[in-house]
Design an enzyme around this catalytic site. Structure first.
Site: not given
Length: 923
Positions: A125, A267, A269, A302
Site C-alpha cells: 500500500e 499494514m 494485508n 489492523e
C-alpha cells in the site's frame, strides 16, 4: 517510486479499469539479489469500457517474458508501464503470463519486496505491488490469489502469504516450498509475503459464532517473550469486533509478523498483517505504558481493517478515509470499551483529541491542508495524513452522534450487506448510514454533512452567552466560520453537532428548557445535556427557567472537530475546571486557562517575562485537582499538563519559537515552585504501583508520579537542592519497569542536571542490544528542553553514533523527526542552523527512502508564520531543497506546496450562506 512522472491524479477523472483481473497465480523463487517472480493471470475486458490497450504498472522490474494464452506477444514500454495491444477480442477471459526479476537487497524504499534483518517482507500500500510484478495496481481491481513461495530452507524456514496454507514440501538442493490460497478476493495493495528465520506465539480460539481459528504472532528468535501483550490484544480485538459490530473472523488463521524496518506502523494485508516491531514487542523492562497502549490500539486497528478496508475496500485512493477514518474510529471505540471506568474512557477520549490537535489542526492551517477526501495528488503517499485518519475518525464519530450508537450499528450492518466484496466510496458509506436510519435527521442533512469530506480547514464555532436575571433566561448565540485554505478561500456551512450543558455555581447541570421554537427537533423531557446541530452560519438558543447565571459547557466530549471561541471569563473557566460533569470540558478549561496565560505573556510588549505568569486562583485550582481524593491519577496528569509549545504556537498569527518556549518554561518553573509541597505529596502518594501491570489505573499513577518527580527536579535545580536529582537518579537505577526509568531519566535531562549524563551512559549499556529501547535513548536526548542552546550539536553527534542509521526508519525518526517535529525551540534557532540541518537530511534521506524524507520535509509546514529572522532562514533552506532537480515526487510535492505558503493577507474566513433552504433548517 516513478520519480520521473509529474502527472497530477484527480478524483473527478476516475474511470473504471479497461480490464478486470479475476485470478492471480504467483510463484516466487526468493533470492536477496535476484528474486524471480512468475505471474500467471486470468483477465477479461471490461464490457463497460471502450476497447483499449492493456497497461500494466511496474517499477524497477527486469522483464524477461510475456505470454498471452501461452504464446509470445508484442509489447512496448511507456515509461514504467508495460503496454499490450495484441490481445484477444471480445470479453472472454484470457491468460497472461509475465516473468520478472527484482533486487530486494537494494530496495531501500521499503516498498514492494525488501529485506529486513535477512528476512523477506513486502509493503504494497499504496502502489508497492508494481515493484513486485507488472499489474493493474489500483484498489478497485480485486482478484483471487494463489501464491507459491520457494526458498532455501535453512535460511528461510518460514514461508508466509495471505489466506490459508494448502500445500508445503521439500525441493531439491535444500530448498522447500509453501503454497497459499486466499479465499477472499482482494486488491493488490493487500498482498503480502514474508520469508525468514521467525518463531511464533500461537493461540487457538473459538469465536462467539463457534468458529475455530489459529492466531499467530511471528517475530525474530529471541523476541518471543515480548509477544504476550500483542496476542492478548489480538484476541480482544477478535472478540470485540464480533460483539460490537457482529463481524467475525473470516479466515482459518490470522497472522501478525513484526519487522524492524517498516515505513509505517503496520499494514492490514488480508490475514497476514505486517507490523513495525514498535507495535508488537512489549515487555515491562523495555516498553513504556504508552508502548503497551499503542500495541493494543494498533493491533486492534489492523485487525478491524479485516472488514473495514479488506472485505469492503476503496474504489480509488481518494476514498482512503473510507477505510482509515472508519477504522481509526473503531480502534478508538475499542480502546474506550476496554477501559474499566468512566474516567479511563474520558482519558482515552482526551488523548485522542490531543493527538488530533497536535497534528491535524496544524495540518489544516498549513500548506498541505486538504479535505478528508482529497481532490488531487501527485504522490498518494503524501496523503496518509492526520486529516484522512484522525479527522476522518471524527467525521465518523459525528455520524454516530447524529443517529445514536444503535443507529450507527444498523448503518454498518446495511453497509456490509450492500457492499461486501466491493470497492466503494465514502458516499456509499454515508448513504448506507442514512438509509438505515430514515427517521433520524441524517437523510435530510446528508448533502450538507458531506462537506466534511470536501472542505478543508478547521471550523471555528463562536459562542456568546447572556443571562437575563429578570426574565430568568439564558441566551446562547452560536456562529460558525472556517479559515481559507489552499484552493478554498470561502466555505459553506458545515453540520456541527454541539453537545452542551449549563453549569450552575454549585456544579450541577441545570435542566435544559428551550424557549418555544428555538430547537424544533428536540423531544422528550429536559435533561442536563443535549446536542444541538448547528447547520447555519448563525443560530440563537434561549433557555428558560434559569434561576441563576450559568456557565455554558460547550462541545462536550469534543462533539465535533472544531475550535471553540467562547467569551469565557477566567472565573467561568475555573468553575468548569473544578465542577463540570463532563470530563473532557473539565480538562479543556484547564488547557484554556494555561493557554490564555501564555498568550497574554507573549502579547506583552515588554521583553522581560512576568515573574508570576499564573495568578493565585489558577494555582489554587491546580492544587485542588492534584490533591482531589476522587479523581483518577491519569486524569489529574492530563489536567496538570500545560499546553505544549506547538499548540501555543498554533494560536498565533506570527510565532517566535524561542519566546514561546521561554514563556512556557517560566510557567513550568512557577508551577514547580509554588506547588512544590503538593508535588512531593503526589510523588509519595503515587510512586509505588506494585508488580507491573499496563492497566489504566497503574499507568495513571506512574504518569502522575513521573510528572511530580520532574517538577521537583526543576525546583531543585533552581534552588541548588541536591536531594531530588539524587532521588531521581536512584529511581532510574532501581526502576522495575521502563516507564519509571524513563520518567526519572527525563526528569534529570529536563532540569539539565549533571547526573543525566551518568544515567544516559548507564541506560546505553543496559539496552544497547534492544533496538526499540535504544530508539528511546536517542529520542529522549533530542526532545530535551533546549535551555542551553546545545541540542543541535547533540543531534549532530547522535547522527554520527555507530548505532544510528538512516536506512532504518525507526532509528531515523528517533533523531531526525524528534528534533525537527518535536523540539520547537531546539529546531527553530535564531542562527538558522536547525534549518540547514533539516535541508541536508531531507536531501540525503530522499535518495534512500522518499516516504520517510517527505514526512521529515513537513517540519517546515508552518514556516510562513514564523517571525523574522526565522522566516528568511527557513525560506532559504526550503529553496535549497526545491532546487534539487532529482527530488522524488514524495518530497517535491511537499516542498512545492510549502513554498506556495508565502505569508499574505488572508481572505475573509466567513462562510457563505447556504442556498438550499432545506439544509438551512436547524436540527
Amino acid at each position: 517510486m516513478r520519480e520521473g512522472h509529474t502527472t497530477v491524479t484527480r478524483r473527478l477523472d476516475y474511470a473504471p479499469p479497461a480490464f478486470w483481473i479475476d485470478t492471480v497465480d504467483l510463484t516466487f523463487d526468493l533470492d536477496p539479489t535476484k528474486t524471480r517472480v512468475l505471474n500467471k493471470m486470468t483477465l477479461r475486458r471490461n464490457p463497460d469500457q471502450a476497447a483499449q490497450p492493456l497497461k500494466l504498472d511496474g517499477d524497477e522490474l527486469n522483464l524477461a517474458r510475456v505470454l498471452v494464452n501461452g504464446q509470445g506477444t508484442s509489447f512496448r514500454m511507456e515509461g514504467e508501464q508495460l503496454v499490450l495491444e495484441s490481445l484477444p477480442e471480445g470479453h472472454e477471459p484470457f491468460e497472461l503470463e509475465i516473468f520478472t526479476t527484482c533486487n530486494p537487497e537494494k530496495n531501500t524504499k521499503l516498498m514492494g519486496l525488501f529485506l529486513s534483518g535477512g528476512a523477506f517482507f513486502t509493503q504494497c500500500e499504496a502502489e508497492g505491488f508494481r515493484r513486485i510484478t507488472y499489474f493493474i495496481d489500483r484498489p478497485d481491481v480485486m482478484a483471487s490469489y494463489t501464491v507459491t513461495l520457494r526458498a532455501d530452507k535453512a535460511k528461510y524456514p518460514v514461508l508466509l502469504s495471505n489466506g490459508n496454507l494448502v500445500d508445503e514440501g521439500e525441493l531439491e538442493g535444500g530448498r522447500h516450498f509453501a503454497k497459499w490460497q486466499d479465499p477472499h478476493k482482494k486488491p493488490s495493495y493487500l498482498f503480502a509475503v514474508v520469508a525468514g528465520q521467525l518463531v511464533a506465539r500461537e493461540q487457538r480460539i473459538i469465536s462467539r459464532s463457534g468458529g475455530e481459528h489459529l492466531l499467530q504472532v511471528y517475530v525474530r528468535p529471541g523476541d518471543l517473550d515480548q509477544t504476550e501483550h500483542a496476542m492478548n490484544s489480538l484476541i480482544h480485538s477478535v472478540l470485540w469486533d464480533e460483539a460490537r459490530f457482529g463481524l467475525p473472523l473470516d479466515l482459518e488463521r490470522f497472522m501478525i509478523v513484526a519487522t524492524s524496518d517498516f515505513n509505517a506502523g503496520a499494514m492490514e494485508n488480508k490475514g497476514l498483517n505486517i507490523f513495525n516491531t514498535k507495535y508488537v514487542l512489549a515487555k515491562p523492562s523495555t516498553a513504556t505504558d504508552a508502548d503497551f497502549d499503542a500495541v493494543e490500539s494498533v493491533i486492534g486497528h489492523e485487525y478491524f481493517h479485516n472488514w473495514t478496508g479488506n472485505r469492503v475496500t476503496c474504489r480509488d485512493w481518494f476514498q482512503l478515509s473510507l477505510k482509515e477514518g472508519l477504522t481509526v474510529f473503531r480502534d478508538q471505540e475499542f480502546s474506550m470499551d476496554l477501559a474499566s471506568t468512566p474516567s479511563a474512557r474520558a482519558v482515552k477520549r482526551i488523548e485522542n483529541v490531543i493527538d488530533l490537535r497536535s497534528a491535524q489542526f496544524p495540518e489544516d492551517g498549513g500548506p498541505m491542508a486538504h479535505p478528508v477526501r482529497p481532490d488531487e495528488y501527485l504522490e498518494i503517499g503524501n496523503f496518509y495524513t492526520s486529516t484522512v485518519y484522525e479527522k476522518g475518525a471524527e467525521v465518523v464519530r459525528m455520524y454516530q452522534t447524529l443517529v445514536g450508537r444503535d443507529g450507527f450499528r444498523k448503518g454498518m450492518d446495511l453497509y456490509f450487506q450492500r457492499h461486501d466484496g466491493q470497492a466503494v466510496t465514502c458516499d456509499d458509506f454515508a448513504q448506507a448510514l442514512a438509509d438505515a436510519n430514515p427517521d433520524s435527521d441524517l437523510p435530510r442533512l446528508l448533502p450538507q454533512f458531506k462537506r466534511w469530506y470536501s472542505q478543508s480547514g478547521t471550523p471555528v464555532v463562536k459562542a456568546e452567552g447572556n443571562y437575563d436575571a429578570a426574565a430568568r433566561t439564558y441566551t446562547l448565540k452560536l456562529s460558525q466560520s472556517c479559515p481559507p485554505t489552499p484552493g478554498q478561500p470561502v466555505k459553506e456551512p458545515f453540520v456541527i453537532p454541539v453537545r452542551l450543558g449549563l453549569v450552575a455555581e454549585d456544579g450541577r447541570d441545570l435542566p435544559l428548557r428551550l424557549e418555544q421554537g428555538s430547537l424544533s427537533q428536540e423531544q422528550g423531557e429536559p435533561t442536563g445535556s443535549m446536542t444541538y446541530v448547528l447547520t447555519e452560519p448563525q443560530a440563537t438558543l434561549t433557555f428558560v427557567d434559569v434561576g441563576s447565571e450559568p456557565v455554558p459547557s460547550l462541545m462536550r466530549g469534543f462533539s465535533a472537530p472544531v475550535k471553540l471561541d467562547c467569551n469565557y471569563t477566567s472565573e467561568q473557566l475555573l468553575r468548569l475546571l473544578a465542577k463540570d460533569s463532563d470530563s473532557f470540558n473539565r480538562w479543556e478549561a484547564g488547557q484554556q486557562l494555561g493557554l490564555r496565560v501564555a498568550l497574554n505573556a507573549l502579547s506583552s510588549s515588554a521583553n522581560a517575562l512576568p515573574e508570576r505568569p499564573l495568578d493565585d486562583a489558577y494555582i489554587a485550582a491546580l492544587r485542588e485537582v492534584l490533591r482531589h481524593p476522587d479523581l483518577d491519577a491519569a486524569f489529574k496528569a492530563l489536567v496538570l499538563s500545560l499546553p505544549d509549545d506547538d499548540y501555543i504556537a498554533e494560536q498565533m498569527e506570527e510565532m517566535d519559537p524561542q519566546r514561546i518556549h521561554a514563556v512556557r518554561e517560566a510557567i513550568s518553573v512557577q508551577l514547580a515552585t509554588e506547588l512544590r509541597d503538593d508535588w512531593e505529596w503526589a510523588y509519595e502518594q503515587y510512586k509505588d504501583t506494585g508488580a507491573y501491570q499496563p492497566d489504566p489505573v497503574s499507568s495513571g499513577r506512574r504518569s502522575l508520579a513521573g510528572m511530580a518527580l520532574s517538577a521537583l527536579c526543576v525546583w531543585a535545580c533552581k534552588t541548588n537542592d541536591a536531594v531530588w536529582p539524587g532521588k531521581a537518579y536512584q529511581r532510574f537505577k532501581d526502576a522495575g519497569n521502563m516507564t519509571d526509568r524513563l520518567n526519572a531519566l527525563g526528569a534529570l535531562l529536563n532540569c539539565g542536571h549533571e547526573l543525566a549524563e551518568r544515567a544516559l551512559t548507564r541506560y546505553y549499556e543496559l539496552f544497547r542490544a534492544e533496538p526499540l529501547a535504544l530508539d528511546k535513548w536517542f529520542s529522549l536526548q533530542v526532545l530535551t528542553s533546549d535551555r542551553s542552546g546545545n541540542i543541535l550539536p547533540i543531534v549532530q553527534k547522535l547522527t554520527r553514533h555507530p548505532d544510528f542509521s538512516l536506512r532504518t526508519p525507526n532509528r531515523a525518526r528517533s533523531v531526525l523527526s524528534s528534533y525537527c517535529h518535536g523540539n520547537l525551540a531546539g529546531f527553530h534557532r535564531l542562527d538558522g542552523a536547525g534549518y540547514t540541518f533539516w535541508a541536508d537530511r531531507v536531501i540525503e534521506l530522499d535518495k534512500l527512502n522518499p516516504q520517510v524524507a517527505s514526512r521529515l520535509a513537513r517540519a517546515m509546514d508552518q514556516w510562513a508564520r514564523l517571525a523574522q529572522p526565522y522566516r528568511q532562514a527557513a525560506l532559504a533552506a526550503i529553496e535549497r531543497v526545491a532546487a534539487k532537480t532529482d527530488l522524488s515526487n514524495d518530497v517535491r510535492e511537499v516542498i512545492t506546496r510549502t513554498l506556495a505558503a508565502e505569508a499574505t493577507d488572508a481572505p475573509s474566513s466567513e462562510i457563505h450562506e447556504d442556498s438550499n433552504s432545506e439544509q438551512k433548517a436547524n436540527s
